[in-house]
Design a protein around this motif. Sequence first.
Motif, short mmCIF file in Angstrom:
data_model
loop_
_atom_site.label_atom_id
_atom_site.label_comp_id
_atom_site.label_asym_id
_atom_site.label_seq_id
_atom_site.Cartn_x
_atom_site.Cartn_y
_atom_site.Cartn_z
N PHE A 84 0.77 -1.08 0.14
CA PHE A 84 0.01 0.12 -0.04
C PHE A 84 1.14 1.10 -0.03
CE2 PHE A 84 -1.98 3.20 2.71
CZ PHE A 84 -3.05 3.56 2.15
N SER A 85 1.86 1.08 0.88
CA SER A 85 2.85 2.30 1.24
C SER A 85 3.62 2.64 -0.59
CB SER A 85 3.87 2.30 1.97
OG SER A 85 4.82 3.10 2.25
N TYR A 115 0.94 10.73 -1.95
CA TYR A 115 0.64 11.15 -0.43
C TYR A 115 1.54 12.40 -0.12
CZ TYR A 115 -0.09 11.09 4.27
OH TYR A 115 -0.51 11.55 5.78
N SER A 116 0.46 13.34 0.44
CA SER A 116 1.08 14.55 0.78
C SER A 116 0.44 14.66 2.02
CB SER A 116 0.50 15.71 -0.05
OG SER A 116 1.04 17.02 0.37
N PRO A 117 1.20 14.72 3.23
CA PRO A 117 0.69 14.99 4.61
C PRO A 117 -0.11 16.24 4.95
CG PRO A 117 3.01 14.53 4.64
CD PRO A 117 2.59 14.78 3.24
N THR A 118 -1.43 16.01 5.35
CA THR A 118 -2.11 17.14 5.91
C THR A 118 -2.00 17.63 7.32
OG1 THR A 118 -3.74 15.68 7.03
CG2 THR A 118 -4.08 15.90 4.66
N ASP A 119 -2.82 18.51 7.62
CA ASP A 119 -2.54 19.07 8.82
C ASP A 119 -2.74 18.03 9.96
OD1 ASP A 119 -1.92 21.65 7.83
OD2 ASP A 119 -3.99 22.40 8.36
N SER A 120 -3.55 17.26 10.07
CA SER A 120 -3.81 16.13 10.70
C SER A 120 -2.60 15.12 11.00
CB SER A 120 -4.84 15.24 10.57
OG SER A 120 -6.33 16.02 10.67
N ALA A 121 -2.05 14.79 9.78
CA ALA A 121 -0.80 13.74 9.59
C ALA A 121 0.37 14.66 10.23
CB ALA A 121 -0.48 13.51 8.30
N PRO A 126 13.77 5.09 9.30
CA PRO A 126 15.27 5.17 8.39
C PRO A 126 14.96 6.45 7.68
CG PRO A 126 14.27 3.01 8.39
CD PRO A 126 13.18 3.91 9.10
N LEU A 127 16.09 7.10 6.99
CA LEU A 127 15.95 8.37 6.17
C LEU A 127 15.22 8.18 4.98
CD1 LEU A 127 19.71 9.41 6.51
CD2 LEU A 127 17.86 10.42 7.73
N GLU A 128 15.35 6.93 4.49
CA GLU A 128 14.49 6.68 3.19
C GLU A 128 12.94 6.45 3.37
OE1 GLU A 128 15.73 2.83 4.57
OE2 GLU A 128 16.58 4.47 4.50
N SER A 129 12.55 6.36 4.72
CA SER A 129 10.84 6.38 4.81
C SER A 129 10.29 7.66 4.46
CB SER A 129 10.88 6.38 6.70
OG SER A 129 11.42 5.29 7.05
N THR A 130 9.27 7.04 3.74
CA THR A 130 8.35 7.95 3.05
C THR A 130 7.30 8.81 4.45
OG1 THR A 130 6.63 6.63 2.57
CG2 THR A 130 8.28 6.91 0.89
N SER A 131 6.53 9.76 3.85
CA SER A 131 5.62 10.33 4.69
C SER A 131 4.63 9.45 4.98
CB SER A 131 5.18 11.67 4.21
OG SER A 131 6.23 12.68 3.98
N LEU A 132 4.10 8.66 3.94
CA LEU A 132 3.14 7.79 4.18
C LEU A 132 3.53 6.46 4.78
CD1 LEU A 132 0.36 6.48 3.47
CD2 LEU A 132 1.17 5.78 1.25
#
Length: 155
Positions: A49-50, A57-63, A90-96
């Motif tokens: 899924f990730s 994916y773009s983090p919202t205010d809630s995220a 880890p540095l390579e972790s995405t926001s999602l």
Amino acid sequence: MHELSVSDELRRIAFEFFYRFSRLEFALKENGYVRRGHRNIAEVNWWDFSLKFSAQYSPTDSAIHLLKASPKRQIISPDDRLEWEELTFPLESTSLWKMICLLKAVRNNLFHGGKHAPAGWLEPERTHELLVVCISVIVELADLAGIQADFDGRY
């Protein structure tokens, strides 16, 4: 947190969180994000899924709020005591991926964690705040994946 100290509102929001989290897991499995776990148990394939939706994916205010709130996870210390530690990525972790890990940590803490110790969740206001933001993020992830019908139970 002792059962008698939990307000009706906190009970309601905790139920809402568990309900929404389980609906998200159900909807993801129904839409192919499933993997074979131990003993053939169907588990959500959060990794796939990730991978599929991280670029969108773009983090919202809630995220962002959830990330800043920094839920901890319970660990076993080298001397076999239960302790809490910050989640690190880890540095390579995405926001999602970070959001997925944070949501799962809140779920695990609420369901399994020890909220009785001073370092635990003796703060009902913080618990409420975390659950409210998590619910928003869960709904956003269902929207991101386009699985609202299964998530909402509309067939």
